[in-house]
Design an enzyme around this catalytic site. Structure first.
Site, PDB file in Angstrom:
ATOM      1  N   HIS A  53     -62.525 -69.867  12.092  1.00 52.91           N
ATOM      2  CA  HIS A  53     -62.219 -69.174  12.042  1.00 52.91           C
ATOM      3  C   HIS A  53     -60.711 -69.171  12.353  1.00 52.91           C
ATOM      4  CE1 HIS A  53     -61.728 -70.182  16.841  1.00 52.91           C
ATOM      5  NE2 HIS A  53     -63.508 -71.012  16.134  1.00 52.91           N
ATOM      6  N   CYS A 108     -67.111 -74.843  17.056  1.00 54.65           N
ATOM      7  CA  CYS A 108     -66.587 -74.522  15.471  1.00 54.65           C
ATOM      8  C   CYS A 108     -65.623 -74.444  15.166  1.00 54.65           C
ATOM      9  CB  CYS A 108     -66.967 -72.779  16.030  1.00 54.65           C
ATOM     10  SG  CYS A 108     -68.574 -72.252  15.942  1.00 54.65           S
TER      11      CYS A 108
END
Length: 554
Positions: free
Chosen positions: A454, A473
């Site tokens: 992301h 992440c």
């Protein structure tokens, strides 16, 4: 020849060690009556040992452990329990192969090398060997080659024993790696049999050749001198004695340094930049603390790093697709590779040491623009809840919603002091905004860890050398460029992507073809641009435990 073990094996052949073997604790040994050992043929003893393997977890033959192995049993059953290693050429080839296990980063002692070598030496002297001892040697040789080839294909260490965050499932043995040992022995093709098991990924050979190079330097008595950090960074123009030591150290590592003096000149700057590039450091030509740490890695440390990473390559022992994304956690880098060439690359931020980014393979299936963030329960209950206890406006100030099931709850009406990280009954969603932790785009690749790629509003972190700051992440330095590459065949360019972003409305775009994505952890990797090896900092401290596993005897 190893004379100590030769003496032991001579005793074994004379039958004097059977009582010692029978006394072995924790393993099934094989009591043999020496008065009967010449009555029965080799086949009879092989059948007995194979049958015993079926009922015992570990069998001890000639002091060596043989684990229950269905492959061994099936091979001997199909051969009618006849010995497989009667030809001296095959036995000599086996010795050479097992000795070379060292250059694969493995331990030849794990494969009965000492006993096999001494048995072969004695076989030239004692033409009439006892059948029981010939049977033992035959089984040990078969166990050795099968264990070794298994380790070459799948690795010696079970990755799941080291970390639950590793999820490269064991690859099936394909047709070119079938254990057709009898055929290989019949055709005197043992080397080809082993070569088919070795990793065919190009970088495996790079690691192995580098290991051989460093090992030859060490065995020749060479060493890389340690130099003390002078207390401050050295930079071009400096003129102090520490510069001379720095030049000597780089020259010892084969970098081009013609003049050993105290002047930090262009020659030193160029050599230093080359060294930094090969050690995962920003090539700024300034000798700071981290550069000195990399310079002071000994040959032994480098050899161990190479061993650890050869094992990691064996864990993913299958061919890469023609086009794929490769993310190396230890290098904080994403690369899109096509035809073994780097098509795109960018820096990434990965998980902290206690929230490590996992290692796995998946496919990027779709991209979400202007995403909302469904905050993981662990973050909501452990990090946000304490802040809510002192500031009920915390969520409102960050475009976050408090949810109970599918219903929004007014945080001003809640007494958060009643809750802990074990009984917090709410979930939290951060809506799309400039401050959203996911930034303006996320890339979804299904996996059991709920990890994705992301964007991020925290751009300054990409300037850091160490970039382990996330909860697991992976944050991208250039998310829009990556989105354009993934969607260009579907008619999206940067202008179209920016138009979606500017709308501030969530939009999901499914890829026509999923992009293979490999997340790896390599503390030594290949620079695909110049084909040189690069060493990286072991940010999660995983090399040591892996090396312990490699060094543990079977």
């Amino acid at each position: 020849m190893k004379w100590v073990s030769l003496g032991i094996l001579t005793m074994l052949l004379s039958g004097t060690l059977h009582s010692i073997h029978n006394a072995a604790i924790g393993y099934s040994s094989v009591p043999i009556d020496d008065n009967l050992s010449d009555i029965f043929p080799v086949d009879t003893f092989i059948a007995r040992f194979v049958n015993e393997m079926a009922t015992k977890e570990v069998l001890k033959l000639a002091g060596e452990k043989v684990y229950s192995n269905a492959v061994i049993a099936s091979i001997y059953e199909e051969a009618g329990y006849a010995p497989l290693w009667q030809l001296e050429r095959n036995r000599m080839d086996l010795e050479n192969i097992l000795e070379s296990a060292y250059y694969e980063g493995l331990n030849p002692k794990d494969y009965h090398l000492e006993v096999i070598t001494n048995y072969n030496s004695l076989s030239r002297v004692y033409k009439n060997r006892k059948a029981v001892h010939a049977a033992m040697a035959d089984l040990l040789m078969t166990d050795a080659i099968l264990s070794y080839t298994h380790h070459l294909i799948h690795g010696k260490v079970d990755q799941k024993d080291l970390s639950p965050n590793w999820d490269y499932s064991m690859q099936p043995t394909d047709a070119r790696k079938k254990f057709d040992l009898p055929k290989a022995l019949k055709q005197n093709a043992l080397h080809q049999f082993v070569d088919s098991a070795r990793s065919h990924l190009p970088f495996y050979d790079k690691l192995k050749h580098l290991f051989i190079e460093y090992d030859s330097i060490q065995k020749a008595g060479g060493q890389l001198p340690e130099i003390k950090y002078p207390g401050r960074s050295l930079k071009p123009g400096d003129t102090i004695p520490s510069v001379s030591l720095l030049k000597q150290r780089l020259k010892a590592d084969a970098y081009t340094i013609d003049s050993i003096n105290e002047v930090f000149d262009k020659e030193l700057e160029s050599a230093l930049m080359s060294f930094q590039s090969l050690n995962g450091l920003p090539p700024d030509g300034i000798a700071g603390r981290k550069t000195y740490q990399a310079l002071n890695l000994s040959l032994s440390e480098r050899l161990n790093i190479l061993r650890a990473n050869m094992e990691r390559v064996r864990w993913i022992n299958y061919d890469y697709p023609d086009e794929f994304i490769l993310i190396n956690i230890a290098s904080y880098q994403l690369q899109m590779i096509k035809g073994n060439e780097v098509k795109f690359e960018c820096r990434v931020v990965v998980g902290k040491e206690h929230t490590q980014t996992p290692v796995f393979f998946s496919y990027i299936r779709y991209i979400v623009f202007n995403p909302s963030w469904h905050i993981p329960y662990s973050i909501a209950s452990e990090e946000i809840l304490p802040k809510l206890k002192t500031d009920k406006h915390y969520l409102q100030n960050r475009n976050m919603l408090l949810m109970r099931g599918s219903s929004e709850v007014n945080p001003m009406s809640i007494d958060f002091t009643k809750y802990t990280n074990t009984n917090f009954p709410y979930s939290i969603i951060q809506e799309a905004s400039a401050s959203n932790a996911l930034g303006k785009v996320k890339f979804i690749m299904p996996n059991k860890y709920s990890v994705y790629l992301h964007d991020t509003p925290s751009k300054s972190l990409f300037k850091r050398i160490d970039r382990a700051f996330s909860h697991g992440c992976i944050r991208l330095e250039k998310p829009f460029q990556l989105a354009e590459l993934l969607l260009q065949e579907q008619g999206y360019d940067l202008a179209a992507i920016q138009e979606i972003i500017d709308s501030k409305k969530p939009k999901t775009v499914v890829l026509n073809k999923g992009m293979p994505t490999l997340i790896i952890y390599m503390t030594c990797n290949e620079n695909l641009k110049n084909r040189q090896a690069i060493f990286y900092n072991d940010i999660y401290g995983l090399d040591k435990e892996l090396l312990n596993g490699l060094n543990t005897s079977r």
